[in-house]
Design an enzyme around this catalytic site. Structure first.
Site, mmCIF file in Angstrom:
data_model
loop_
_atom_site.group_PDB
_atom_site.id
_atom_site.type_symbol
_atom_site.label_atom_id
_atom_site.label_comp_id
_atom_site.label_asym_id
_atom_site.label_seq_id
_atom_site.Cartn_x
_atom_site.Cartn_y
_atom_site.Cartn_z
ATOM 1 N N ASN A 55 3.820 21.652 43.099
ATOM 2 C CA ASN A 55 3.824 22.781 42.167
ATOM 3 C C ASN A 55 2.504 22.758 41.400
ATOM 4 O OD1 ASN A 55 4.275 24.659 40.181
ATOM 5 N ND2 ASN A 55 5.963 23.554 39.200
ATOM 6 N N TRP A 56 1.626 23.682 41.746
ATOM 7 C CA TRP A 56 0.290 23.678 41.125
ATOM 8 C C TRP A 56 0.318 24.227 39.697
ATOM 9 C CZ3 TRP A 56 -3.554 25.806 45.426
ATOM 10 C CH2 TRP A 56 -3.488 24.950 46.537
ATOM 11 N N LYS A 57 1.425 24.846 39.324
ATOM 12 C CA LYS A 57 1.546 25.462 37.984
ATOM 13 C C LYS A 57 0.352 26.405 37.754
ATOM 14 C CE LYS A 57 4.321 21.548 36.619
ATOM 15 N NZ LYS A 57 4.849 20.691 35.546
ATOM 16 N N GLY A 85 5.313 15.740 33.420
ATOM 17 C CA GLY A 85 3.970 15.681 32.849
ATOM 18 C C GLY A 85 3.803 14.628 31.755
ATOM 19 N N GLY A 99 4.107 17.790 40.399
ATOM 20 C CA GLY A 99 3.175 18.582 39.603
ATOM 21 C C GLY A 99 1.774 18.018 39.693
ATOM 22 N N GLY A 100 1.380 17.269 38.679
ATOM 23 C CA GLY A 100 0.001 16.777 38.571
ATOM 24 C C GLY A 100 -0.547 16.137 39.837
HETATM 25 P P1 13P Z 1 4.596 16.343 37.031
HETATM 26 O O1 13P Z 1 4.676 15.764 38.407
HETATM 27 O O2 13P Z 1 3.202 16.696 36.599
HETATM 28 O O3 13P Z 1 5.349 15.532 36.037
HETATM 29 O O4 13P Z 1 5.363 17.767 37.097
HETATM 30 C C1 13P Z 1 6.599 17.826 37.677
HETATM 31 C C2 13P Z 1 6.970 19.248 37.829
HETATM 32 O O5 13P Z 1 7.173 19.931 36.847
HETATM 33 C C3 13P Z 1 7.050 19.807 39.194
HETATM 34 O O6 13P Z 1 7.627 21.065 39.174
#
Ligand code: 13P
Length: 251
Positions: free
Chosen positions: A9-11, A175, A235-236
């Protein structure tokens, strides 16, 4: 058969060109050394989806949206429909991410509509659930997750339910660098599968339930080794091809 899935998930990260470059780099490492039995998904911002879809090998990497509208089409300025995502090459859509719930007020009732709309337009929902820290500390996490699952998924036809992927993302782990322990993850994943099995029977055995929340190359193997953890929503660590490939290969 239950699919193993690692989804990135690149957000709201990466300019258009940065995103395309990451997709090209990631495609290279996935094609060269990615575990073949893992379904790899990337979820770039909407503006990047069509081009990312073009530069990856679609047999190895699928593309997801990060959200979709409740409505099919029409006068809804700023919204992106499920059909638009599908027609841009997306096969999946992340729904109910805690950032959407927290910052944009998405409720379980709204998400029930979105999940159905996604399914209507051939998108596989990656439906996210998870508790905030206060809920866990108060021992309410199972109640919160139960409601998130029941309200959003329980009125689906079985044929639709069978397409859904669930992601458990404890909000306190997103995060933050704090990961749920392997036991905590397994406990909740098993709880989710049991809930789904009580409603949908044996179909729940085939539901992929992903873990999300500070998953990284160091902890992925331990998390994924649990019986009810079928991969991750990352995410990250999905923003660096080298980290992401290590997570894909962590099984
Ligand atoms: P992180 O891996 O950055 O904690 O984010 C997780 C996330 O929200 C994936 O959708």
């Amino acid at each position: 058969m239950r699919k193993k899935i690692v989804a990135g998930n690149w957000k709201m990260n990466k300019t258009f060109q940065e995103g395309v470059d990451l997709a090209i780099e990631l495609n290279k490492v996935v094609v060269e050394k990615g575990a073949k039995d893992v379904t790899v998904v990337v979820s770039p911002p909407f503006t990047h989806i069509a081009e990312v879809n073009k530069v990856v090998d679609n047999d190895r990497i699928s593309v997801a949206g990060q959200n979709c509208a409740t409505e099919t089409s029409g006068a809804y300025t700023g919204e992106i429909s499920a059909e638009m995502l599908w027609s841009s090459g997306a096969n999946y859509v992340i729904l109910g991410h805690s950032e959407r719930r927290t910052y944009y007020g998405e409720t379980n009732e709204l998400l029930n509509t979105k999940v159905k709309k996604a399914l209507e337009f051939n998108l596989i929902p990656i439906y996210c659930v998870g508790e905030v820290l206060e809920e866990r500390e108060a021992g309410k996490h199972f109640d919160v997750i139960k409601e998130q699952i029941e309200t959003v998924l329980f009125d689906l036809e079985i044929a639709d339910f069978e397409k859904v992927v669930v992601a458990y993302e404890p909000v306190w782990a997103i995060g933050t660098g704090k990961t749920a322990s392997s036991d905590q993850a397994q406990e909740v994943h098993k709880f989710i599968r049991t809930l789904l099995a009580d409603k949908f029977g044996a179909a729940a055995d085939n539901t992929s339930i992903l873990y999300g929340g500070s998953c990284n190359p160091k902890n992925a193997n331990e998390l994924f080794s649990n019986a009810d953890v079928d991969g991750g929503l990352i995410g990250g660590a999905s923003l660096k091809a080298e980290d992401f490939i290590q997570i894909i290969n962590a099984y």
